[in-house]
Design a protein around this motif. Structure first.
Motif, short mmCIF file in Angstrom:
data_model
loop_
_atom_site.label_atom_id
_atom_site.label_comp_id
_atom_site.label_asym_id
_atom_site.label_seq_id
_atom_site.Cartn_x
_atom_site.Cartn_y
_atom_site.Cartn_z
N PRO A 274 7.34 -1.98 -3.35
CA PRO A 274 7.34 -1.92 -4.82
C PRO A 274 6.44 -0.85 -5.41
N CYS A 275 5.50 -0.32 -4.62
CA CYS A 275 4.54 0.64 -5.17
C CYS A 275 4.92 2.09 -4.91
N LEU A 276 6.11 2.34 -4.43
CA LEU A 276 6.53 3.72 -4.14
C LEU A 276 6.50 4.58 -5.40
N ASN A 277 5.96 5.80 -5.23
CA ASN A 277 6.04 6.78 -6.32
C ASN A 277 6.52 8.14 -5.83
N SER A 278 6.82 8.21 -4.51
CA SER A 278 7.26 9.48 -3.92
C SER A 278 8.36 9.21 -2.91
N VAL A 279 9.48 9.95 -3.03
CA VAL A 279 10.62 9.79 -2.13
C VAL A 279 11.02 11.15 -1.57
N ASP A 280 11.19 11.20 -0.24
CA ASP A 280 11.58 12.44 0.45
C ASP A 280 12.96 12.25 1.06
N HIS B 287 0.82 -1.22 0.00
CA HIS B 287 0.00 0.00 0.00
C HIS B 287 0.85 1.27 0.00
N ARG B 288 2.04 1.20 0.55
CA ARG B 288 2.85 2.40 0.76
C ARG B 288 3.31 2.99 -0.57
N THR B 289 3.05 4.29 -0.74
CA THR B 289 3.46 4.99 -1.96
C THR B 289 4.49 6.09 -1.68
N HIS B 290 4.64 6.46 -0.41
CA HIS B 290 5.57 7.55 -0.05
C HIS B 290 6.57 7.07 0.98
N LEU B 291 7.81 7.53 0.86
CA LEU B 291 8.86 7.12 1.78
C LEU B 291 9.73 8.33 2.12
N ARG B 292 9.89 8.57 3.43
CA ARG B 292 10.79 9.64 3.91
C ARG B 292 11.97 9.00 4.61
N LEU B 293 13.17 9.28 4.13
CA LEU B 293 14.36 8.61 4.62
C LEU B 293 15.18 9.51 5.54
N ARG C 71 18.38 8.09 6.27
CA ARG C 71 19.69 7.69 5.78
C ARG C 71 19.54 7.14 4.36
N PRO C 72 20.14 7.79 3.38
CA PRO C 72 19.94 7.39 1.98
C PRO C 72 20.50 6.01 1.65
N GLU C 73 21.49 5.52 2.43
CA GLU C 73 22.10 4.23 2.11
C GLU C 73 21.13 3.06 2.23
N PHE C 74 19.99 3.29 2.92
CA PHE C 74 19.01 2.22 3.07
C PHE C 74 18.01 2.17 1.91
N LEU C 75 18.07 3.13 1.02
CA LEU C 75 17.06 3.22 -0.04
C LEU C 75 17.08 1.99 -0.94
N SER C 76 18.26 1.47 -1.27
CA SER C 76 18.35 0.32 -2.16
C SER C 76 17.70 -0.92 -1.56
N THR C 77 17.71 -1.02 -0.25
CA THR C 77 17.04 -2.14 0.42
C THR C 77 15.53 -1.95 0.42
N LEU C 78 15.10 -0.71 0.62
CA LEU C 78 13.67 -0.44 0.77
C LEU C 78 12.91 -0.49 -0.55
N VAL C 79 13.58 -0.26 -1.67
CA VAL C 79 12.86 -0.27 -2.95
C VAL C 79 12.31 -1.66 -3.25
N HIS D 254 19.86 0.75 -8.88
CA HIS D 254 19.73 0.12 -10.21
C HIS D 254 20.08 -1.36 -10.16
N SER D 255 21.01 -1.73 -9.30
CA SER D 255 21.44 -3.13 -9.23
C SER D 255 20.37 -4.05 -8.67
N VAL D 256 19.50 -3.52 -7.79
CA VAL D 256 18.46 -4.37 -7.17
C VAL D 256 17.12 -4.24 -7.88
N SER D 257 16.87 -3.08 -8.53
CA SER D 257 15.58 -2.89 -9.21
C SER D 257 15.75 -1.89 -10.36
N PRO D 258 16.15 -2.36 -11.52
CA PRO D 258 16.42 -1.46 -12.65
C PRO D 258 15.22 -0.62 -13.08
N SER D 259 14.02 -1.13 -12.89
CA SER D 259 12.83 -0.42 -13.39
C SER D 259 12.19 0.48 -12.34
N TRP D 260 12.70 0.44 -11.11
CA TRP D 260 12.04 1.17 -10.01
C TRP D 260 12.02 2.67 -10.25
#
Length: 596
Positions: free
Chosen positions: A65-71, A45-51, A53-61, A91-97
Motif C-alpha cells: 500500500p505504500c508504493l510511490n515508485s513503479v518500474d 515498508h516497500r516504496t518501490h516496485l520493479r515488475l 510482468r505488468p499483469e501482476f500489478l493489480s494484485t501487488l498494489v 482502478h477496480s482493486v484500489s481506486p486511490s492508489w
C-alpha cells in the motif's frame, strides 16, 4: 523461548529499522520470506516496485500500500493495447492508489505511443519523475502528453529520436518545476529548444545535452541558469571555446561539468570556467584534449573542493602529477585511462598528496610496474576501485601490496595483465570486500586461483574469466560453493568447461547474466541444468556464440529437440519471463530442428 514469543519483542519500528539496513535485494527477499510478520512489515515498508510482468500489478498494489515508485522498464510487451486493461484492473482493486505514485519508469517500452501514454498520464496525475528513455519512437505528440504533468520535476528523454524543439517547448512550458532533464541523443533538439528551456525552467539543477547538435549559442543560454549544478555535454562536437567562455561567465551554482569527447575545445578555454567556479566538485574531460599543459594544471590551485577528475586519453608528464598532488588533495576519483606519459615516478608523486583516492583508472598505462601499485596501496588505503587493464608489467607483487593494504577494495580490473598468476590471486583474496573481479585474458590463472577467491571473497557479484584456458569444471565447483552472490559471469572461450561445470553453475540462484561463447564441450544437458537452477537469468540473458553451436554440428543428438525451446520452457515453468539471446550467426535455422 518460543519463536512466537521472540517475535512479540520485535516491534514494527525495530523491524523497519532492520529492513532499512538490508541493501542487498536477495537479503531483503530472505527477510520477507522468513515468516508472515516479517512479510507484513516488508510490505508496509516497500516504496518501490520493479515488475517483470505488468499483469501482476493489480494484485501487488493491494499487498504494497505504500508504493510511490513503479518500474516497468523490464516489461517490453507493454503497448497501447495493454494499457487500458492494466489501468482498469488497478482502478477496480484500489481506486486511490494511482494518486500516490510519484515516480514511473517506462524506459525501453518501445510499444508505447501517444494513445497509451495519454492514458497513463491521465491515470497517474501526481507524477514527479518520468523516465521514457530509449522509447525511440517518441516524438512531439508524446512530449505534448508529458507536458500535462505540471508537477513534474525529473524527466529522462534519452534517445527519444523524434522529439524536436517543438516538443521540448511544450514540456518546458507545461512543466516549469523541472529540476532534472536529460536530452541525450535527442538529435532533433537544437539551440532554439535549449534557449527556451533556459527561460522557462528557472529551477533546473541538472541538464544533460550530450550528443546534441547544439552550438556555443546553447551554452550562452545555459549560462543564464542560476541554479544549474550539473551539466553534461558529452560529444557536443559543434561547441567550441566561445561556448566555454560563455559558461565561465554564468552558471554560478555549477558543481559538476562533463565535456568529454568535445573535440573542438581547448584547455586554455576551460581555464575561464575553472577561474569562475572554484566550487567545482567534478570535472570530466576525457578524450577532449590531446595533452594537458602544465600551465593549465596550475589553475587547479583554486579547486580546493574538487573530488573527481577525469582526463582519460590525454598526454601528461611527471610534473603534471606533482601539480595535481599539491593542488587537489580532496580528490577521491581520478581517471587516466589511455593517458600517454604515465610513469612510476608520476604515480608516486600523485599519491603522495592525494591520499584520499577511492577510484583510480589506469587502463592501458602499460609502462607502470609494481612500484606504482606499491605506492598506491601504501598511500591510498581507502581504495575501492582500481582499473589496471593492459598493465602488462605488473606481477604477483602488485597484488601482494593491494592485499596487504587495501582491504576495502571492491572492484579491480586486471584484464590482459598476463603477469598475474594464482599466487597473486591468493594475495588479492585478502580483500574480502571484493564485489567485481575482471581476469579476462589472464592465461596464468587456474582453478587454484579461483579456489582462493571462493574461499575468501563471498561478496563477489561479477567475475570475468574471458579466455582463461586454465579454468575448468573444478573451478566452477569452488565458485558455486563460496560465491553464492554471483550475478554476472563471463566464461567465454574457457574451452575446458563441460556440462559438469554447468551443473555447478545451476546452484547459483542469483546468477542473472551469463556469457558462454566458444564452449564446444557444453551441450543441451548443461544448458538445461542452468535453466533449472538459475531462475534469475529471466531478468537478463544467456549469450551463446557460433563456436558453441559447432557442437550442434558435431553431435546433433546432444542438442536434439531444440535446446533453445527446452531452456525457455524450463524457465517459463517457473513463471519467469525469459530473455534468451542466442547469437548463432552462420548457422541455418533449419539445422536447429525448429529454431530457438
Amino acid at each position: 523461548m518460543e519463536s512466537s514469543l521472540i517475535l512479540t519483542l520485535l516491534t514494527d519500528d525495530l523491524l523497519l529499522k532492520i529492513i532499512s539496513l538490508l541493501n542487498d535485494d536477495f537479503d531483503r527477499k530472505s527477510f520477507r520470506s522468513t515468516c508472515k510478520v516479517f512479510h507484513r512489515v516488508d510490505s508496509l515498508h516497500r516504496t518501490h516496485l520493479r515488475l517483470l510482468r505488468p499483469e501482476f500489478l493489480s494484485t501487488l498494489v493491494v499487498k504494497f500500500p505504500c508504493l510511490n515508485s513503479v518500474d516497468l522498464s523490464a516489461c517490453p510487451r507493454i503497448d497501447d493495447g495493454t494499457i487500458p486493461f492494466l489501468l482498469s484492473s488497478i482502478h477496480s482493486v484500489s481506486p486511490s492508489w494511482a494518486a500516490k505514485i510519484r515516480r514511473l519508469n517506462l524506459s525501453r517500452c518501445s510499444g508505447l505511443r501517444f494513445p497509451g501514454l495519454q492514458m497513463i498520464v491521465s491515470f497517474f496525475v501526481n507524477l514527479e519523475s518520468v523516465d521514457v528513455s530509449y522509447c525511440c519512437g517518441f516524438g512531439d505528440r508524446e512530449a505534448a502528453v508529458l507536458s500535462c504533468l505540471a508537477g513534474l520535476r525529473e524527466l529522462n528523454l534519452d534517445k527519444c529520436l523524434y522529439v524536436t524543439d517543438v516538443g521540448l517547448a511544450k514540456i518546458v512550458v507545461g512543466c516549469p518545476k523541472l529540476e532534472n532533464l536529460s536530452l541525450k541523443w535527442c538529435f532533433e533538439v537544437t539551440d532554439i529548444g535549449v534557449e527556451l528551456l533556459s527561460k522557462k525552467c528557472s529551477d533546473l539543477k541538472r541538464l544533460d545535452i550530450s550528443y546534441l547538435k547544439v552550438t556555443s549559442e546553447s551554452l550562452l543560454a545555459v549560462g543564464r541558469m542560476e541554479r544549474l549544478e550539473v551539466l553534461a555535454m558529452v560529444g557536443c562536437s559543434l561547441v567550441n571555446d566561445i561556448g566555454l567562455h560563455y559558461l565561465g561567465k554564468g552558471c554560478p551554482s555549477l558543481q559538476v561539468l562533463d565535456i568529454s569527447r568535445c573535440d573542438k575545445l581547448s584547455s586554455s578555454a576551460l581555464v575561464s570556467v575553472i577561474k569562475a567556479h572554484s566550487g567545482l566538485l567534478q570535472l570530466h574531460a576525457s578524450y577532449s584534449f590531446f595533452d594537458i599543459p602544465v600551465t593549465f594544471l596550475h589553475q587547479f590551485k583554486d579547486l580546493k573542493k574538487l573530488r573527481t577528475l577525469r582526463i582519460d586519453g590525454a598526454r601528461v608528464s611527471d610534473s603534471s602529477f606533482q601539480i595535481i598532488s599539491v593542488n587537489c588533495k580532496a580528490l577521491v576519483e581520478i581517471g587516466m585511462g589511455k593517458c600517454g606519459g604515465v610513469s612510476d615516478t608520476g604515480i608516486i608523486q600523485l599519491v603522495s598528496g592525494c591520499v584520499n583516492l577511492k577510484v583510480f583508472n589506469l587502463t592501458c598505462c602499460s609502462d607502470l610496474t609494481d612500484s606504482s601499485i606499491r605506492a598506491i596501496a601504501e598511500s591510498c588505503q581507502d581504495l575501492s576501485c582500481l582499473k589496471l587493464e593492459c598493465c602488462n608489467l605488473l606481477s604477483q607483487k602488485s597484488l601482494e601490496y593491494l592485499g596487504s593494504h587495501c582491504v576495502l577494495l571492491e572492484e579491480i580490473d586486471l584484464t590482459d595483465c598476463f603477469g598475474i598468476n594464482d599466487i597473486g590471486i591468493r594475495y588479492l583474496s585478502k580483500c574480502s570486500e571484493l564485489v567485481c573481479l575482471k581476469l579476462g585474458l589472464c592465461a596464468n590463472i587456474s582453478n587454484k586461483g579461483l579456489s582462493y577467491i571462493a574461499s575468501n571473497c563471498p561478496k563477489i557479484q561479477e567475475l570475468d574469466l574471458y579466455r582463461c584456458p586454465g579454468i575448468s569444471d573444478d573451478g566452477l565447483a569452488s565458485l558455486s560453493v563460496g560465491c553464492r552472490k554471483l550475478r554476472k559471469l563471463i566464461l567465454s572461450y574457457c574451452s575446458a568447461v563441460t556440462d559438469r561445470g554447468m551443473e555447478h553453475l545451476g546452484c547459483l540462484e542469483q546468477l542473472s547474466d551469463l556469457e558462454l561463447r566458444g564452449l564446444p564441450n557444453v551441450t543441451g544437458t548443461g544448458l538445461r541444468a542452468i535453466a533449472a537452477g538459475c531462475r534469475r537469468l529471466a531478468e537478463s540473458s544467456l549469450l551463446l556464440e557460433p563456436v558453441v553451436c559447432g557442437a550442434m554440428w558435431k553431435s546433433r543428438n546432444g542438442w536434439s529437440g531444440t535446446v533453445g525451446t527446452t531452456v525457455c520452457t524450463e524457465i517459463e515453468g517457473k513463471r519467469q519471463h525469459v530473455a534468451l539471446i542466442a547469437a548463432i550467426r552462420g548457422v541455418r535455422s533449419d539445422v536447429l530442428d525448429g529454431g530457438w
